[in-house]
Design a protein around this motif. Sequence first.
Motif, PDB file in Angstrom:
ATOM      1  N   ARG A  19      95.882  78.952 -22.986  1.00 46.83           N
ATOM      2  CA  ARG A  19      96.660  79.952 -22.248  1.00 46.83           C
ATOM      3  C   ARG A  19      96.001  81.324 -22.342  1.00 46.83           C
ATOM      4  NH1 ARG A  19     101.151  79.523 -24.709  1.00 46.83           N
ATOM      5  NH2 ARG A  19     102.134  78.026 -23.303  1.00 46.83           N
ATOM      6  N   ALA A  20      95.472  81.659 -23.503  1.00 44.52           N
ATOM      7  CA  ALA A  20      94.806  82.952 -23.670  1.00 44.52           C
ATOM      8  C   ALA A  20      93.584  83.055 -22.757  1.00 44.52           C
ATOM      9  CB  ALA A  20      94.403  83.140 -25.138  1.00 44.52           C
ATOM     10  N   TYR A  21      92.811  81.975 -22.683  1.00 46.77           N
ATOM     11  CA  TYR A  21      91.653  81.981 -21.782  1.00 46.77           C
ATOM     12  C   TYR A  21      92.095  82.080 -20.321  1.00 46.77           C
ATOM     13  CZ  TYR A  21      88.178  80.703 -25.346  1.00 46.77           C
ATOM     14  OH  TYR A  21      87.321  80.704 -26.422  1.00 46.77           O
ATOM     15  N   ILE A  22      93.058  81.247 -19.941  1.00 47.92           N
ATOM     16  CA  ILE A  22      93.480  81.175 -18.542  1.00 47.92           C
ATOM     17  C   ILE A  22      94.086  82.495 -18.085  1.00 47.92           C
ATOM     18  CG2 ILE A  22      95.131  80.060 -16.983  1.00 47.92           C
ATOM     19  CD1 ILE A  22      94.581  77.446 -18.594  1.00 47.92           C
ATOM     20  N   ASP A  23      94.890  83.119 -18.942  1.00 47.65           N
ATOM     21  CA  ASP A  23      95.485  84.408 -18.584  1.00 47.65           C
ATOM     22  C   ASP A  23      94.424  85.468 -18.308  1.00 47.65           C
ATOM     23  OD1 ASP A  23      97.997  83.347 -18.817  1.00 47.65           O
ATOM     24  OD2 ASP A  23      98.455  84.266 -20.759  1.00 47.65           O
ATOM     25  N   ALA A  24      93.285  85.355 -18.985  1.00 47.87           N
ATOM     26  CA  ALA A  24      92.231  86.361 -18.825  1.00 47.87           C
ATOM     27  C   ALA A  24      91.351  86.129 -17.600  1.00 47.87           C
ATOM     28  CB  ALA A  24      91.353  86.385 -20.083  1.00 47.87           C
ATOM     29  N   LEU A  25      91.376  84.922 -17.053  1.00 46.94           N
ATOM     30  CA  LEU A  25      90.480  84.599 -15.934  1.00 46.94           C
ATOM     31  C   LEU A  25      90.938  85.274 -14.643  1.00 46.94           C
ATOM     32  CD1 LEU A  25      89.919  80.760 -16.493  1.00 46.94           C
ATOM     33  CD2 LEU A  25      88.247  82.601 -16.862  1.00 46.94           C
ATOM     34  N   PRO A  26      89.995  85.718 -13.811  1.00 46.30           N
ATOM     35  CA  PRO A  26      90.339  86.294 -12.510  1.00 46.30           C
ATOM     36  C   PRO A  26      90.881  85.212 -11.570  1.00 46.30           C
ATOM     37  CG  PRO A  26      88.087  86.868 -13.167  1.00 46.30           C
ATOM     38  CD  PRO A  26      88.552  85.782 -14.082  1.00 46.30           C
ATOM     39  N   PRO A  27      91.660  85.602 -10.561  1.00 42.99           N
ATOM     40  CA  PRO A  27      92.106  84.628  -9.552  1.00 42.99           C
ATOM     41  C   PRO A  27      90.918  83.940  -8.898  1.00 42.99           C
ATOM     42  CG  PRO A  27      93.286  86.711  -9.316  1.00 42.99           C
ATOM     43  CD  PRO A  27      92.182  86.952 -10.312  1.00 42.99           C
ATOM     44  N   GLY A  28      91.100  82.670  -8.552  1.00 42.82           N
ATOM     45  CA  GLY A  28      90.022  81.900  -7.944  1.00 42.82           C
ATOM     46  C   GLY A  28      89.103  81.232  -8.943  1.00 42.82           C
ATOM     47  N   SER A  29      89.384  81.442 -10.233  1.00 41.87           N
ATOM     48  CA  SER A  29      88.559  80.836 -11.285  1.00 41.87           C
ATOM     49  C   SER A  29      88.896  79.362 -11.455  1.00 41.87           C
ATOM     50  CB  SER A  29      88.764  81.568 -12.612  1.00 41.87           C
ATOM     51  OG  SER A  29      88.273  82.896 -12.559  1.00 41.87           O
ATOM     52  N   TYR A  30      88.011  78.650 -12.137  1.00 42.78           N
ATOM     53  CA  TYR A  30      88.198  77.222 -12.402  1.00 42.78           C
ATOM     54  C   TYR A  30      88.137  76.960 -13.897  1.00 42.78           C
ATOM     55  CZ  TYR A  30      87.706  76.201  -7.437  1.00 42.78           C
ATOM     56  OH  TYR A  30      87.908  76.144  -6.073  1.00 42.78           O
ATOM     57  N   VAL A  31      88.903  75.968 -14.333  1.00 42.24           N
ATOM     58  CA  VAL A  31      88.928  75.549 -15.732  1.00 42.24           C
ATOM     59  C   VAL A  31      88.548  74.075 -15.793  1.00 42.24           C
ATOM     60  CG1 VAL A  31      90.382  75.178 -17.760  1.00 42.24           C
ATOM     61  CG2 VAL A  31      90.696  77.236 -16.344  1.00 42.24           C
ATOM     62  N   VAL A  32      87.561  73.753 -16.623  1.00 40.55           N
ATOM     63  CA  VAL A  32      87.082  72.380 -16.785  1.00 40.55           C
ATOM     64  C   VAL A  32      87.301  71.962 -18.232  1.00 40.55           C
ATOM     65  CG1 VAL A  32      85.170  70.783 -16.400  1.00 40.55           C
ATOM     66  CG2 VAL A  32      85.269  72.940 -15.114  1.00 40.55           C
ATOM     67  N   ILE A  33      87.987  70.840 -18.420  1.00 41.18           N
ATOM     68  CA  ILE A  33      88.271  70.342 -19.770  1.00 41.18           C
ATOM     69  C   ILE A  33      87.932  68.862 -19.840  1.00 41.18           C
ATOM     70  CG2 ILE A  33      90.059  69.907 -21.508  1.00 41.18           C
ATOM     71  CD1 ILE A  33      91.632  72.255 -20.365  1.00 41.18           C
ATOM     72  N   SER A  34      87.272  68.457 -20.912  1.00 48.84           N
ATOM     73  CA  SER A  34      87.178  67.037 -21.260  1.00 48.84           C
ATOM     74  C   SER A  34      87.633  66.889 -22.698  1.00 48.84           C
ATOM     75  CB  SER A  34      85.759  66.489 -21.075  1.00 48.84           C
ATOM     76  OG  SER A  34      84.849  67.136 -21.943  1.00 48.84           O
ATOM     77  N   HIS A  35      88.222  65.726 -23.012  1.00 45.33           N
ATOM     78  CA  HIS A  35      88.899  65.577 -24.313  1.00 45.33           C
ATOM     79  C   HIS A  35      89.086  64.094 -24.602  1.00 45.33           C
ATOM     80  CE1 HIS A  35      92.016  66.013 -27.404  1.00 45.33           C
ATOM     81  NE2 HIS A  35      91.903  67.330 -27.353  1.00 45.33           N
ATOM     82  N   PHE A  36      89.016  63.728 -25.889  1.00 42.61           N
ATOM     83  CA  PHE A  36      89.322  62.361 -26.294  1.00 42.61           C
ATOM     84  C   PHE A  36      90.739  61.995 -25.855  1.00 42.61           C
ATOM     85  CE2 PHE A  36      86.336  62.796 -30.221  1.00 42.61           C
ATOM     86  CZ  PHE A  36      85.239  62.588 -29.405  1.00 42.61           C
ATOM     87  N   LEU A  37      90.899  60.767 -25.353  1.00 45.72           N
ATOM     88  CA  LEU A  37      92.160  60.319 -24.763  1.00 45.72           C
ATOM     89  C   LEU A  37      92.711  59.091 -25.475  1.00 45.72           C
ATOM     90  CD1 LEU A  37      94.215  60.255 -22.281  1.00 45.72           C
ATOM     91  CD2 LEU A  37      92.549  58.682 -21.222  1.00 45.72           C
ATOM     92  N   ASP A  38      94.004  59.127 -25.767  1.00 47.09           N
ATOM     93  CA  ASP A  38      94.727  57.913 -26.126  1.00 47.09           C
ATOM     94  C   ASP A  38      95.274  57.346 -24.822  1.00 47.09           C
ATOM     95  OD1 ASP A  38      96.519  55.929 -26.784  1.00 47.09           O
ATOM     96  OD2 ASP A  38      97.583  57.106 -28.301  1.00 47.09           O
TER      97      ASP A  38
END
Length: 277
Positions: free
Chosen positions: A181-200
């Motif tokens: 949330r801290a990262y996303i709140d700081a991003l300008p509009p039109g930005s993209y977030v990419v996440i990969s993570h171990f999955l159950d």
Amino acid sequence: MNRATSDTPVPASIDPTKPSIARVYDAFLNGKDNYEVDRQVVQGVLKAAPEARDLALENRSFLIRACRFLAQRTGVTQYLDCGSGLPTAENVHQVVQRINPDSRIVYVDNDPLVLAHGRALLEENENTVFVAEDIFEPEKLLDNATVRSELDWSEPIALLQLGTLHHYNGEETRTRKDIMRAYIDALPPGSYVVISHFLDPQDEHSATARKLEDLFLHSMMGSGTFSTQNELQELFNGLEMVPPGLVRCTDWWPDGPHLKELNAAQRSIAGGIARKA
């Protein structure tokens, strides 16, 4: 480039008796920038779960496809790669700058060996810089002078958290969702977030996923949490997902059809991209 094999003198800032996430990941990818202690972690995991190497391979393949998508389809030319790890084939800057040479990349990591390679990157690519910060302290990272100056924070930025958040062990004081949330709140509009993570995967392969989690958590590395689909979706904090959404990494716009049945590890790492309106 000097390779940190067991025959290479160890820099004073590196403790070769303790495994490093970046070096263990390098060892999973059959790289040479690792020490015996890192290979022991890999060997211990592979002995109990031979398919575990596919976690690293699928993560790397997803990184390449995701970066190719961002560079070709979104118009984004700025990238903040959190927990970049050791250079291997097809790093973020190589993928995106092949498509748009003017793309700027800020790599962030705090592993001493990664820092050494980061300094080498500074010399070879004027649009690529390296910052030494803890990616789990977003406010401090986002206030870093280089991060502020090298990226234009009035224009869209692609934030990459690839194979990083499952190594966070501080949930008692601050959750992964809080960090994102801290990262996303700081991003300008039109930005993209990419996440990969171990999955159950919460199916017949859950037992293998939890076995892998136990192996990672009780190895010398001490991290590697597997989370459910719903838990991972929360990390995007309600952003608009790019189709096909949060899926297994191997299913995110693959380069071709799956000709073999997926193994448990390939079913146990997920990825997705979301856009901030």
